[in-house]
Design a protein around this motif. Sequence first.
Motif, PDB file in Angstrom:
ATOM      1  N   LEU A 127       9.551   2.154  -8.782  1.00 53.63           N
ATOM      2  CA  LEU A 127       9.491   1.142  -7.738  1.00 53.63           C
ATOM      3  C   LEU A 127       8.471   0.077  -8.109  1.00 53.63           C
ATOM      4  CD1 LEU A 127       9.481   3.416  -4.546  1.00 53.63           C
ATOM      5  CD2 LEU A 127      11.446   2.439  -5.756  1.00 53.63           C
ATOM      6  N   MET A 128       8.905  -1.192  -8.080  1.00 55.32           N
ATOM      7  CA  MET A 128       8.027  -2.310  -8.407  1.00 55.32           C
ATOM      8  C   MET A 128       7.958  -3.266  -7.219  1.00 55.32           C
ATOM      9  SD  MET A 128       9.390  -3.152 -12.263  1.00 55.32           S
ATOM     10  CE  MET A 128       8.251  -4.526 -12.416  1.00 55.32           C
ATOM     11  N   PRO A 129       6.772  -3.668  -6.803  1.00 59.18           N
ATOM     12  CA  PRO A 129       6.666  -4.612  -5.689  1.00 59.18           C
ATOM     13  C   PRO A 129       6.808  -6.064  -6.140  1.00 59.18           C
ATOM     14  CG  PRO A 129       4.485  -3.905  -6.346  1.00 59.18           C
ATOM     15  CD  PRO A 129       5.459  -3.173  -7.235  1.00 59.18           C
ATOM     16  N   GLN A 130       7.458  -6.843  -5.305  1.00 55.57           N
ATOM     17  CA  GLN A 130       7.546  -8.287  -5.512  1.00 55.57           C
ATOM     18  C   GLN A 130       7.091  -8.980  -4.230  1.00 55.57           C
ATOM     19  OE1 GLN A 130      11.127 -10.800  -4.801  1.00 55.57           O
ATOM     20  NE2 GLN A 130      11.258 -10.909  -7.028  1.00 55.57           N
ATOM     21  N   LEU A 131       6.278 -10.016  -4.371  1.00 53.30           N
ATOM     22  CA  LEU A 131       5.853 -10.812  -3.228  1.00 53.30           C
ATOM     23  C   LEU A 131       6.698 -12.074  -3.155  1.00 53.30           C
ATOM     24  CD1 LEU A 131       3.663 -11.142  -0.957  1.00 53.30           C
ATOM     25  CD2 LEU A 131       2.465 -12.636  -2.552  1.00 53.30           C
ATOM     26  N   ARG A 132       7.317 -12.283  -1.984  1.00 53.81           N
ATOM     27  CA  ARG A 132       8.069 -13.516  -1.748  1.00 53.81           C
ATOM     28  C   ARG A 132       7.212 -14.396  -0.845  1.00 53.81           C
ATOM     29  NH1 ARG A 132      14.089 -12.362   0.146  1.00 53.81           N
ATOM     30  NH2 ARG A 132      14.174 -14.584  -0.347  1.00 53.81           N
ATOM     31  N   PHE A 133       6.577 -15.376  -1.438  1.00 53.79           N
ATOM     32  CA  PHE A 133       5.592 -16.188  -0.728  1.00 53.79           C
ATOM     33  C   PHE A 133       6.199 -17.485  -0.217  1.00 53.79           C
ATOM     34  CE2 PHE A 133       2.023 -19.315  -0.826  1.00 53.79           C
ATOM     35  CZ  PHE A 133       1.289 -18.768   0.221  1.00 53.79           C
ATOM     36  N   GLU A 134       6.012 -17.737   1.077  1.00 55.34           N
ATOM     37  CA  GLU A 134       6.475 -18.998   1.679  1.00 55.34           C
ATOM     38  C   GLU A 134       5.480 -20.108   1.338  1.00 55.34           C
ATOM     39  OE1 GLU A 134       9.073 -20.206   3.669  1.00 55.34           O
ATOM     40  OE2 GLU A 134      10.153 -18.434   2.986  1.00 55.34           O
ATOM     41  N   ASP A 139       0.834  -1.206   0.000  1.00 57.57           N
ATOM     42  CA  ASP A 139       0.000   0.000   0.000  1.00 57.57           C
ATOM     43  C   ASP A 139       0.869   1.256   0.000  1.00 57.57           C
ATOM     44  OD1 ASP A 139      -2.300  -1.503   0.006  1.00 57.57           O
ATOM     45  OD2 ASP A 139      -2.676  -1.317   2.158  1.00 57.57           O
ATOM     46  N   ALA A 140       1.982   1.213   0.762  1.00 60.87           N
ATOM     47  CA  ALA A 140       2.869   2.372   0.829  1.00 60.87           C
ATOM     48  C   ALA A 140       3.571   2.610  -0.502  1.00 60.87           C
ATOM     49  CB  ALA A 140       3.902   2.173   1.944  1.00 60.87           C
ATOM     50  N   ILE A 141       3.991   1.540  -1.170  1.00 55.67           N
ATOM     51  CA  ILE A 141       4.631   1.688  -2.483  1.00 55.67           C
ATOM     52  C   ILE A 141       3.665   2.349  -3.459  1.00 55.67           C
ATOM     53  CG2 ILE A 141       5.564   0.443  -4.475  1.00 55.67           C
ATOM     54  CD1 ILE A 141       6.632  -1.664  -2.501  1.00 55.67           C
TER      55      ILE A 141
END
Length: 383
Positions: free
Chosen positions: A129-136, A116-118
């Motif tokens: 700026l690009m978001p990436q999700l690192r999912f466990e 949300d902040a990005i």
Amino acid sequence: MTALNLTLTGAEVLLPEQGLVHSELTIGDGVIQSDRTGREIDLAGYLVLPGIIDLHGDGFERHIAPRRGAMKQMDEGILSVEAELAANGITTAVLAQFHSWEGGVRGPEFAGQVFDAIAAVKDRVVTDLMPQLRFETHMLDDYAGLPERIAEWQVPYVVFNDHLPHDRLAERRKPPRLTGQALKAGRNPEKHFELLLSMHDRRTEVPAALDTLCADLAKQGVRMGSHDDATAQTRADWRARGAQIAEFPETLEAAEAARASGDYIILGSPNVVRGGSHKGNVSALDLITMGYCDALASDYHYPSPRRAALMLAKSGLVDMAGAWALVSSGPARVLGLHDRGTLASGQRADLVILDAETHRVAATLAGGRVSYMAGDIAARFVR
């Protein structure tokens, strides 16, 4: 915001096909121009290179949560991250945020706040700026609704991790630093251990859940990758799910499998700077020498992409053009960003200016706008 219209002269410029040559470079309306325009800036004594594209970095954690509980001004933290990125010549940055059982700054709730902040600051920053999700992958209870949340968060890139200490959990032994980890996650240590055991015990359910999740993400056009592949079979499994990016393969076997199948290989630039992996995995230098690298990423240290590329060029393993491609045009290809990565006419005016003698970053421009400038070079632009 208005982009600069300038013709840069006197510098050595890294141009496609030509390499590092003395040449003029004109920027206007945010892109590289073929014809002269604007005011002339003398950059004798400097190198002009394509802006660095960092396709995986989590060094921003210390900005958004410098101390436990100090997470109240997320937007300010992201703005501080951008300042560090720009000071290191990075013009496009993938911010790799965990969605993990580790909790705290790596927990699911915190991930939503970061994304949300990005989105909130995107129009206030110069760096892309690009978001990436690192999912466990073993967080089976979190699969339901995840594609919808990823769409809401505007995340175009998902990487899959498994950081569970399976060897210890198989023996029902507590992993090292369990108590500290539990406290960071806001859990009772015993409850935290029970959570780890339960995820480990359900490991046979994970492959089928991943098959469904990856199919849904592929339909959404999400780019996918795996993290820390150790075997050829692991890489093949991820490729079958549509995850065609191999981040930081741990072994030569996994890297060879990725290259043989045309998958993209991302290596850590700190590995290059250190001269080896801090975890004892295969050396990035060895993989680069064998041609098993498409791009270098900052991983956890934003100065490293620039340093790694320059070290590679100095070592003679690759020439300057080839070394810098690992932090510019290479990452652009991996991310499908066809508008950047080189200083060709029509490309985004993303560039980093280095002092030719010290190789320190003197200025960074993204989309033809200044994101960073320091020292004597400022006098050449401001007059």
